[in-house]
Design a protein around this motif. Structure first.
Motif, PDB file in Angstrom:
ATOM      1  N   VAL A 157       0.835  -1.205   0.000  1.00  0.00           N
ATOM      2  CA  VAL A 157       0.000   0.000   0.000  1.00  0.00           C
ATOM      3  C   VAL A 157       0.871   1.257   0.000  1.00  0.00           C
ATOM      4  O   VAL A 157       0.601   2.219  -0.732  1.00  0.00           O
ATOM      5  CB  VAL A 157      -0.946  -0.004   1.220  1.00  0.00           C
ATOM      6  CG1 VAL A 157      -1.687   1.332   1.325  1.00  0.00           C
ATOM      7  CG2 VAL A 157      -1.941  -1.148   1.117  1.00  0.00           C
ATOM      8  N   ALA A 158       1.934   1.243   0.815  1.00  0.00           N
ATOM      9  CA  ALA A 158       2.837   2.398   0.862  1.00  0.00           C
ATOM     10  C   ALA A 158       3.495   2.634  -0.493  1.00  0.00           C
ATOM     11  O   ALA A 158       3.668   3.776  -0.929  1.00  0.00           O
ATOM     12  CB  ALA A 158       3.899   2.179   1.938  1.00  0.00           C
ATOM     13  N   ALA A 159       3.874   1.539  -1.181  1.00  0.00           N
ATOM     14  CA  ALA A 159       4.482   1.676  -2.504  1.00  0.00           C
ATOM     15  C   ALA A 159       3.497   2.272  -3.502  1.00  0.00           C
ATOM     16  O   ALA A 159       3.850   3.136  -4.306  1.00  0.00           O
ATOM     17  CB  ALA A 159       4.972   0.315  -2.998  1.00  0.00           C
ATOM     18  N   LEU A 160       2.247   1.825  -3.451  1.00  0.00           N
ATOM     19  CA  LEU A 160       1.233   2.357  -4.356  1.00  0.00           C
ATOM     20  C   LEU A 160       0.992   3.845  -4.122  1.00  0.00           C
ATOM     21  O   LEU A 160       0.890   4.633  -5.072  1.00  0.00           O
ATOM     22  CB  LEU A 160      -0.077   1.582  -4.184  1.00  0.00           C
ATOM     23  CG  LEU A 160      -0.168   0.225  -4.883  1.00  0.00           C
ATOM     24  CD1 LEU A 160      -1.520  -0.423  -4.586  1.00  0.00           C
ATOM     25  CD2 LEU A 160       0.021   0.377  -6.383  1.00  0.00           C
ATOM     26  N   VAL A 161       0.898   4.230  -2.861  1.00  0.00           N
ATOM     27  CA  VAL A 161       0.660   5.639  -2.541  1.00  0.00           C
ATOM     28  C   VAL A 161       1.835   6.494  -3.024  1.00  0.00           C
ATOM     29  O   VAL A 161       1.649   7.564  -3.626  1.00  0.00           O
ATOM     30  CB  VAL A 161       0.448   5.824  -1.026  1.00  0.00           C
ATOM     31  CG1 VAL A 161       0.396   7.300  -0.664  1.00  0.00           C
ATOM     32  CG2 VAL A 161      -0.836   5.128  -0.587  1.00  0.00           C
TER      33      VAL A 161
END
Length: 384
Positions: A105-109
């Motif tokens: 999720v952090a990578a996507l954001v």
């Protein structure tokens, strides 16, 4: 905007503007060592102030037509962006081991915000740069930036999302005795392949996007006659140079080792050979890319060109690499100044319009207050 015809007669007002870099390595060393110590002591919180001091130093020593650049950026506006980016990286690294889903999720954001942050960064850095009272700028749109980066963001997102799972997969498989699906390790490999294939094309589109939206007062640049094939060709030639240098180093090393009592010197020469190959490939790539970009960037009345030669640059990079290694990094400021001087003074500027006639547009002056307010709110710097 139509580009000037090559058949036009030279304008009688055509004038070449000299580009000089006047910094001394010892002066930058004093600034650099203080920045480094304060950054360490403050656990990184001094980093935006160090960056602003560095930008002001390099701008003040870059003279175009004997007039220096100036940087007006406020480090306090950058502190929040550095803290946010640092926390995001920390969350991704930490959760890669303990919570792979959170890391994904952090990578996507982070990737979703990348084009937006890039545009804001360029607007901030260029908008705070002046020359003879004229302000630079960047007017590229965020929507266009997303269209450019999307083909690269998709495989990059897949790679960053799957890597944390790969890290924790052996432990999970051993604990639960589950077979590892074939597609799990295959997906990152396919993502890397897609990144390698699409990166030159996206790089060309990014170069065109950036170099077609720079402004100096009421002059706006564009990038002409640069195609995807030019970038792919540069990548292939750079790989060929690296391969040729590697083969040459191996052949030379093998020849030396066959001479009696000479084989002993091959071991200490290996780091030098690796540095020679690395810096040689880097010199070729940097010189050709700079000449390609700035040799095709122009505005209605300003023509830029670059004549950066690979061989002198190779010698400088190799010297810098060796001295940085021998001094355990303390030669870095001297290397940075020498490299900046060579690259900047390889650029030439020609104008067909008196500099005094270039003006800051009224719309730009009116928007400056809103721009400062946005920078205060967002605190975005050229982090990327």
């Amino acid at each position: 905007m139509d580009s000037p015809s090559s058949t036009d007669r030279p304008d009688p007002q055509t004038r070449s503007l000299s580009v000089r870099f006047t910094a001394a390595g010892r002066d930058y060393f004093r600034l650099w060592i203080v920045n480094l110590l304060l950054t360490i002591v403050t656990l990184g919180f001094y980093l935006p102030f160090a960056k602003v001091r560095q930008l002001r130093f390099f701008h003040a020593h870059t003279l175009i037509d004997d007039a220096p650049l100036a940087f007006d950026g406020d480090a306090r506006k950058l502190l929040r962006s550095h803290v946010l980016v640092g926390l995001a990286v920390l969350v991704y690294v930490a959760s890669s081991v303990w919570a792979p889903a959170l890391a994904g999720v952090a990578a996507l954001v982070g990737l979703a915000a990348w084009p937006w942050l890039m545009c804001l960064s360029l607007r901030f850095r260029l908008g705070q740069t002046r020359w003879r009272g004229l302000r630079f700028g960047f007017n590229g749109g965020v929507a266009e930036a997303y269209r450019i980066f999307l083909p690269l963001l998709v495989p990059l997102a897949l790679l960053l999302m799957t890597l944390p799972f790969l890290v924790s997969l052996p432990t999970a498989a051993a604990v639960f005795a589950l077979p590892v699906p074939v597609w799990v390790p295959a997906l990152p490999l396919l993502s890397v392949l897609a990144i390698v294939l699409v990166r030159p094309w996206v790089l060309m589109r990014r170069m065109r996007f950036q170099h077609s939206h720079y402004t100096l007062g009421d002059e706006q640049t564009w990038l002409e006659n640069v195609r995807s094939g030019d970038v792919y060709g540069l990548g292939m030639r750079s790989a060929g140079v690296a391969l040729s240098l590697s083969v040459g180093a191996l052949v030379l090393g093998a020849g030396i080792s066959m001479v009696p009592f000479m084989g002993l010197i091959t071991v200490p020469l290996m780091p030098m050979a690796v540095a020679g190959v690395f810096t040689g490939a880097m010199a070729y790539t940097i010189s050709r890319q700079q000449n390609l970009l700035w040799g095709h960037t122009r505005s209605q009345h300003i023509l830029l060109s670059s004549q950066l030669h690979a061989l002198p640059l190779w010698g400088l990079l190799l010297k810098n690499t060796v001295l940085i290694g021998l001094t355990f990094g303390l030669y870095w400021p001297f290397a940075a100044v020498a490299l900046a001087r060579m690259r900047l003074e390889a650029v030439s500027v020609t104008t067909t319009r008196p500099v005094e006639q270039i003006t800051n547009p009224a719309a730009e002056r009116a928007a400056s207050a809103a721009g400062v307010a946005a920078e205060d709110l967002l605190g975005v710097d050229a982090v990327f």
